[in-house]
Design an enzyme around this catalytic site. Structure first.
Site, PDB file in Angstrom:
ATOM      1  N   LYS A 276       0.865  -1.180   0.000  1.00  0.00           N
ATOM      2  CA  LYS A 276       0.000   0.000   0.000  1.00  0.00           C
ATOM      3  C   LYS A 276       0.901   1.228   0.000  1.00  0.00           C
ATOM      4  O   LYS A 276       1.760   1.361   0.866  1.00  0.00           O
ATOM      5  CB  LYS A 276      -0.901  -0.027   1.243  1.00  0.00           C
ATOM      6  CG  LYS A 276      -2.076   0.930   1.184  1.00  0.00           C
ATOM      7  CD  LYS A 276      -3.129   0.458   0.163  1.00  0.00           C
ATOM      8  CE  LYS A 276      -4.426   1.246   0.291  1.00  0.00           C
ATOM      9  NZ  LYS A 276      -5.178   0.908   1.517  1.00  0.00           N
ATOM     10  N   GLU A 329      -6.569  -3.672  -5.860  1.00  0.00           N
ATOM     11  CA  GLU A 329      -6.365  -2.894  -7.085  1.00  0.00           C
ATOM     12  C   GLU A 329      -5.683  -3.730  -8.174  1.00  0.00           C
ATOM     13  O   GLU A 329      -6.113  -3.730  -9.326  1.00  0.00           O
ATOM     14  CB  GLU A 329      -5.502  -1.660  -6.788  1.00  0.00           C
ATOM     15  CG  GLU A 329      -6.194  -0.585  -5.975  1.00  0.00           C
ATOM     16  CD  GLU A 329      -7.006   0.364  -6.836  1.00  0.00           C
ATOM     17  OE1 GLU A 329      -7.110   0.136  -8.050  1.00  0.00           O
ATOM     18  OE2 GLU A 329      -7.531   1.331  -6.272  1.00  0.00           O
ATOM     19  N   ASN A 419      12.520   5.404   8.182  1.00  0.00           N
ATOM     20  CA  ASN A 419      13.100   4.365   9.030  1.00  0.00           C
ATOM     21  C   ASN A 419      12.153   3.165   9.090  1.00  0.00           C
ATOM     22  O   ASN A 419      10.946   3.330   9.264  1.00  0.00           O
ATOM     23  CB  ASN A 419      13.313   4.898  10.445  1.00  0.00           C
ATOM     24  CG  ASN A 419      14.455   5.884  10.535  1.00  0.00           C
ATOM     25  OD1 ASN A 419      15.518   5.625  10.032  1.00  0.00           O
ATOM     26  ND2 ASN A 419      14.224   7.002  11.216  1.00  0.00           N
TER      27      ASN A 419
END
Length: 525
Positions: A276, A329, A419
């Site tokens: 995502k 998707e 990070n």
């Protein structure tokens, strides 16, 4: 106002890719054009029953040097470059017996295909076209009077124009722009090949080229324009994929799909990666794709909604059935069986991409990023850590299962934005913290998402309990290490290299956990 059309009275056709050549030649001949050609092109046109004049007969100069010189003569270049609107040019052409050439159709020796075939240096060099680019550039420069064709896709429009009396200025100008792009891309390939032969990964002058595959609806946001370009490389991925269904891919779809497929290629066992916004939100390896999907989804089912799914095995029906239960998707896979395709056909908004292979995670290549006034180039992050590379720095060493999970988590961390802190257990991520300014925040966010995922699954214990943790870069202070311990991690993998490494090691020993150093960092900004 009627546009002035220039008829084609004489055309020079010399192509390596002979797609559409006969149709073009027939159309030109039917409208009175004299056809000039060389070698295989001349033979193909004659075999089709067309009258063709060899360039050597037209120039009165034979092909020499094994065909290296056949069009590099004034009779050809004068005929292309001469301006019909300048009396001095017209007079000089007449004085030297130079006949005008109104259309040039050339595509170049297959240099890229020759290199890709693994041919040796001599064959590659012999497939560097010299006369072709010279003719293309000459015709493009003189677009006021000459039509230049470099792509079979252009032929149909020119055939139609010739049928109406000739080409118009606007189309000749457009073909000239395409011609210069064509030769620039060709020279770029050759330049990079020479640099590679010389061992120059980052040469003093770096040329890039790409062929536009599609204009996209918009970029990252609706107010931005975007397009997708192919660079001619042989790497499996979005560029190599066949789209079996669904609407056109967006800019973000392509970016996210690439991130997902590159990540899943890292793993040898059947693996599923859910992405995502270019970050993995669930990764798992198992004995089957179906089991890997269940474990990957469990990590963050909320973020997986509307995500991109990548698998590193041919997609099977059982896995396709499970994936189809949530809104997705894109699914990208090296292949899929017929039943899986049939199941996914019912999801009209889902795009299914089949790439025909997996990218090599250790292959050479360059990655680029634009900055104001230029761009950055670096080699791909092809680094891979194995157990032999690890250094145990704590009193307790990891168990065999912990070691396996540590290596798994560190490979995932390579594909998570920095990070990055990854929690994993039994070959699956159970918490992912990405893109934070503080490593402590990444550790805490991943733990909190793990708690949410546990609640979603009806469990009372966070998934991170008993997990291992991976950090893409070293812990600069002990607080990051203490955060992953608080989340329930029992072993940690990190690059090491901080001036406070001993402080972090001491904190790990105080907590009774195992920690290993990799010596390799995986920043991904």
């Amino acid at each position: 106002m009627t546009e002035t059309r220039l008829p084609v009275r004489r055309a020079l056709l010399s192509v390596s890719d002979k797609t559409g050549l006969i149709e073009l030649g027939c159309a030109l001949a039917a409208h009175g054009a004299e056809l000039l050609s060389t070698g295989g092109s001349a033979k193909a046109l004659r075999d089709a029953g067309l009258t063709v004049k060899d360039v050597s007969d037209h120039t009165g100069f034979p092909e020499i040097l094994d065909g290296r010189v056949k069009t590099l003569v004034p009779q050809v270049h004068g005929g292309i470059l001469g301006r019909r609107d300048l009396p001095a040019h017209v007079d000089q052409m007449a004085e030297h017996g130079i006949a005008p050439i109104d259309l040039v159709c050339v595509n170049l020796y297959p240099f890229a295909a020759t290199v890709a075939s693994g041919a040796g240096d001599e064959d590659c060099i012999e497939n560097i076209d010299i006369g072709g680019p010279a003719m293309i550039r000459a015709a493009a420069k003189n677009f006021d009077h000459v039509t230049i064709l470099t792509n079979p896709k252009q032929y149909a429009a020119v055939i139609a124009s010739v049928g109406q009396g000739g080409t118009v200025l606007a189309e000749r100008r457009a073909y000239a722009a395409s011609a210069y792009a064509h030769t620039a891309a060709y020279d770029s390939m050759i330049s990079r090949w020479f640099a590679k032969q010389a061992g120059e990964i980052l040469p003093p002058v770096l040329t890039l080229s790409g062929t536009r595959d599609d204009l996209l609806r918009y970029g990252e946001n609706p107010h931005q324009k975007a397009a997708f370009y192919r660079d001619g490389s042989q790497r499996y991925g979005v560029a190599s994929a066949r789209q079996l269904q669904g609407k056109a891919l967006s800019y973000n779809n392509i970016n996210d799909t690439d991130a997902a497929f590159e990540a899943v290629a890292e793993f040898d066992e059947p693996t599923v990666v859910v992405v995502k916004h270019a970050n993995p939100c669930g990764v798992a390896s198992a004995t089957t794709l179906e089991q890997a999907w269940i474990a990957a989804l469990r990590c963050d089912p909320v973020s997986a909604f509307g995500g991109i799914v990548a698998v590193n095995r041919p997609l099977d029906a059982a896995t396709a059935q499970r994936i189809s239960k949530i809104f997705t998707e894109v699914i990208v896979a090296p292949d899929a069986d017929a039943e899986a395709v049939e199941i996914l056909e019912r999801k009209k908004n889902l795009r299914l991409l089949l790439t025909n292979g997996m990218p090599d995670p250790e292959a050479e290549g360059l990655a680029f990023r634009s900055v104001a006034g230029g761009f950055l180039a670096q080699t791909r992050d092809a680094g891979r850590v194995t157990e032999a590379d690890l250094r145990v720095v704590t009193k307790r060493a990891p168990t065999p299962q912990e070691m396996k999970d540590l290596l798994f988590a560190f490979r995932v961390a390579k594909h998570v934005k920095s990070n990055a802190v990854i929690y994993a257990r039994n070959g699956a991520t159970v918490g992912i913290g990405a893109g934070q300014m503080s490593r402590v925040d990444s550790a805490r966010i991943a733990a909190r998402k793990s708690e949410d995922a546990a609640k979603e699954a009806g469990e009372h214990t966070p998934l991170t309990q008993g997990s291992v943790a991976a950090s893409d870069a070293f812990f600069p202070f002990a607080d990051g290490l203490e955060s992953v311990v608080a989340a329930g991690a029992v072993a940690v993998i990190q690059p090491g290299g901080s001036i406070r490494d001993q402080e972090v090691i001491d904190a790990a020993d105080a907590a009774g956990i195992a920690m290993v150093f990799t010596g390799m960092r995986h920043f991904r900004h």
